[in-house]
Structures are given as structure tokens and as C-alpha cells.
Motif scaffolding. Structure first.
Motif, PDB file in Angstrom:
ATOM      1  N   GLN A 186     -17.871  45.327 -60.051  1.00  0.00           N
ATOM      2  CA  GLN A 186     -19.300  45.078 -59.840  1.00  0.00           C
ATOM      3  C   GLN A 186     -19.450  44.027 -58.755  1.00  0.00           C
ATOM      4  N   ALA A 187     -20.335  44.282 -57.810  1.00  0.00           N
ATOM      5  CA  ALA A 187     -20.593  43.320 -56.732  1.00  0.00           C
ATOM      6  C   ALA A 187     -21.494  42.206 -57.248  1.00  0.00           C
ATOM      7  N   LEU A 188     -21.121  40.970 -56.926  1.00  0.00           N
ATOM      8  CA  LEU A 188     -21.910  39.793 -57.280  1.00  0.00           C
ATOM      9  C   LEU A 188     -22.313  39.086 -55.995  1.00  0.00           C
ATOM     10  N   THR A 189     -23.572  38.724 -55.878  1.00  0.00           N
ATOM     11  CA  THR A 189     -23.998  37.879 -54.776  1.00  0.00           C
ATOM     12  C   THR A 189     -23.595  36.455 -55.120  1.00  0.00           C
ATOM     13  N   VAL A 190     -22.873  35.800 -54.218  1.00  0.00           N
ATOM     14  CA  VAL A 190     -22.375  34.448 -54.464  1.00  0.00           C
ATOM     15  C   VAL A 190     -23.353  33.445 -53.850  1.00  0.00           C
ATOM     16  N   ILE A 191     -23.857  32.551 -54.706  1.00  0.00           N
ATOM     17  CA  ILE A 191     -24.785  31.502 -54.290  1.00  0.00           C
ATOM     18  C   ILE A 191     -24.023  30.187 -54.245  1.00  0.00           C
ATOM     19  N   ASP A 192     -24.038  29.527 -53.091  1.00  0.00           N
ATOM     20  CA  ASP A 192     -23.445  28.195 -52.993  1.00  0.00           C
ATOM     21  C   ASP A 192     -24.493  27.214 -53.524  1.00  0.00           C
ATOM     22  N   SER A 193     -24.323  26.788 -54.751  1.00  0.00           N
ATOM     23  CA  SER A 193     -25.319  25.939 -55.419  1.00  0.00           C
ATOM     24  C   SER A 193     -25.558  24.642 -54.669  1.00  0.00           C
ATOM     25  N   ARG A 194     -24.514  24.085 -54.089  1.00  0.00           N
ATOM     26  CA  ARG A 194     -24.669  22.838 -53.326  1.00  0.00           C
ATOM     27  C   ARG A 194     -25.622  23.052 -52.148  1.00  0.00           C
ATOM     28  N   VAL A 195     -25.434  24.126 -51.402  1.00  0.00           N
ATOM     29  CA  VAL A 195     -26.293  24.425 -50.257  1.00  0.00           C
ATOM     30  C   VAL A 195     -27.703  24.775 -50.727  1.00  0.00           C
ATOM     31  N   ALA A 196     -27.810  25.507 -51.842  1.00  0.00           N
ATOM     32  CA  ALA A 196     -29.128  25.858 -52.387  1.00  0.00           C
ATOM     33  C   ALA A 196     -29.936  24.620 -52.752  1.00  0.00           C
ATOM     34  N   LEU A 197     -29.243  23.533 -53.061  1.00  0.00           N
ATOM     35  CA  LEU A 197     -29.897  22.270 -53.408  1.00  0.00           C
ATOM     36  C   LEU A 197     -30.100  21.352 -52.198  1.00  0.00           C
ATOM     37  N   GLY A 198     -29.593  21.775 -51.042  1.00  0.00           N
ATOM     38  CA  GLY A 198     -29.777  20.972 -49.839  1.00  0.00           C
ATOM     39  C   GLY A 198     -28.615  20.061 -49.506  1.00  0.00           C
ATOM     40  N   PHE A 199     -27.477  20.218 -50.204  1.00  0.00           N
ATOM     41  CA  PHE A 199     -26.288  19.423 -49.930  1.00  0.00           C
ATOM     42  C   PHE A 199     -25.329  20.219 -49.047  1.00  0.00           C
ATOM     43  N   GLU A 200     -24.307  19.534 -48.543  1.00  0.00           N
ATOM     44  CA  GLU A 200     -23.271  20.212 -47.771  1.00  0.00           C
ATOM     45  C   GLU A 200     -22.412  21.067 -48.685  1.00  0.00           C
ATOM     46  N   SER A 201     -21.948  22.178 -48.162  1.00  0.00           N
ATOM     47  CA  SER A 201     -21.022  23.026 -48.904  1.00  0.00           C
ATOM     48  C   SER A 201     -19.720  22.258 -49.123  1.00  0.00           C
ATOM     49  N   SER A 202     -19.030  22.589 -50.198  1.00  0.00           N
ATOM     50  CA  SER A 202     -17.749  21.932 -50.464  1.00  0.00           C
ATOM     51  C   SER A 202     -16.617  22.577 -49.674  1.00  0.00           C
ATOM     52  N   GLY A 203     -16.922  23.566 -48.860  1.00  0.00           N
ATOM     53  CA  GLY A 203     -15.901  24.212 -48.026  1.00  0.00           C
ATOM     54  C   GLY A 203     -15.533  25.581 -48.566  1.00  0.00           C
ATOM     55  N   ASP A 204     -14.292  25.968 -48.345  1.00  0.00           N
ATOM     56  CA  ASP A 204     -13.813  27.285 -48.764  1.00  0.00           C
ATOM     57  C   ASP A 204     -13.956  27.442 -50.271  1.00  0.00           C
ATOM     58  N   PRO A 205     -14.748  28.427 -50.719  1.00  0.00           N
ATOM     59  CA  PRO A 205     -14.979  28.589 -52.154  1.00  0.00           C
ATOM     60  C   PRO A 205     -13.836  29.265 -52.915  1.00  0.00           C
TER      61      PRO A 205
END
Length: 152
Positions: A50-69
């Protein structure tokens, strides 16, 4: 009302998701980027075909991404007929809420106030109860905290 909560860390903040809305917690192995999507959408991944859309929660909140997920944890949720994997820095416990969510006190910042339903007390301390739909929508989608009291 007592509800079960999944406790996680996002950007060094203790947060909680209503456990009833979380299908599972997974480790992300690989993400395929999707061109021309919002910055908080990291891409798609597969869970049992099943395909899942991946949400970077940090970016969704306005923070920097933690890098390679790759190797990151994600809470798998369904919202409006679609499956999502919400990246978190850590998922560490399932516990009961010790009361109803209270208004988020000042000092947390606009990003948290926008995404939080309220502050909830647990046996291991307080956590911000996060609106899953706010993470999916991303930053600037409007605040839910003004609508308290909220029953989740």
C-alpha cells in the motif's frame, strides 16, 4: 474521558497522537520523492503493497527537516480515505491521558499553537496533543487550538 495516546518526539518536543487514529508505527526504509508537492510532503513509501504519503512532521510545523528519513519512525494514519506516514523523531510509548486537553500555554510558538489541540497530562508528564489533519495540511492551514474544548 480516558483515551490512549501515542507519545512521540518532534523537534525535541513531547507530543501525542490519539492512539485510536494510529494504525501502526513503522520504520521508513525508502521514500520516493514526488515532484511539485508541498515542502512538507517527503514523498511516498510502501507498507505491505500500500502506498503511503510521507509527511515530514518537522517541516509541516515550520522546522528544518532532520535530513534523510531512511531509518526514521513514522506513525501510520488514515485521513479522509488516504494513508499517511507521519515522520517523528522518536515514538516511545502508548499511555492513557489523565484528563481532557487544556489550552496550550503561551511560549510554545506559533507552529505548535497552530497544530496542537491542547496540552494533555499523562503518567509520564505533559504532552502536546497534535491534530493529525494539521500535519497533513502543513503550516499555515489555520489553528485548531482556538476551538477548545475538543473531544478526541
Amino acid at each position: 474521558m480516558t483515551q490512549s495516546l501515542l507519545l512521540c518526539l518532534i523537534a525535541e518536543r513531547r507530543i501525542a497522537f490519539p492512539a485510536v487514529k494510529v494504525r501502526s508505527v513503522i520504520e521508513i526504509e525508502r521514500i520516493t520523492p514526488i515532484p511539485r508537492t508541498a515542502p512538507h510532503i517527503a514523498g511516498i513509501t510502501a507498507l505491505r503493497s500500500q502506498a503511503l504519503t510521507v509527511i515530514d512532521s518537522r517541516v509541516a510545523l515550520g522546522f528544518e527537516s532532520s535530513g534523510d528519513p531512511a531509518g526514521s519512525r513514522a506513525a501510520v494514519v488514515d485521513h479522509e480515505g488516504h494513508a499517511y506516514a507521519l515522520l517523528v523523531d522518536e515514538a516511545f510509548d502508548v499511555t492513557a491521558a489523565l484528563g481532557e486537553p487544556e489550552r496550550v500555554p503561551g511560549g510554545f510558538g506559533e507552529a505548535w499553537a497552530e497544530a496542537a489541540i491542547g496540552m494533555v497530562e499523562t503518567a509520564s508528564g505533559p504532552a502536546l496533543l497534535i491534530a493529525i489533519e494539521q500535519l497533513i495540511a502543513g503550516r499555515g492551514a489555520g489553528s485548531l487550538s482556538e476551538s477548545l474544548p475538543v473531544r478526541v
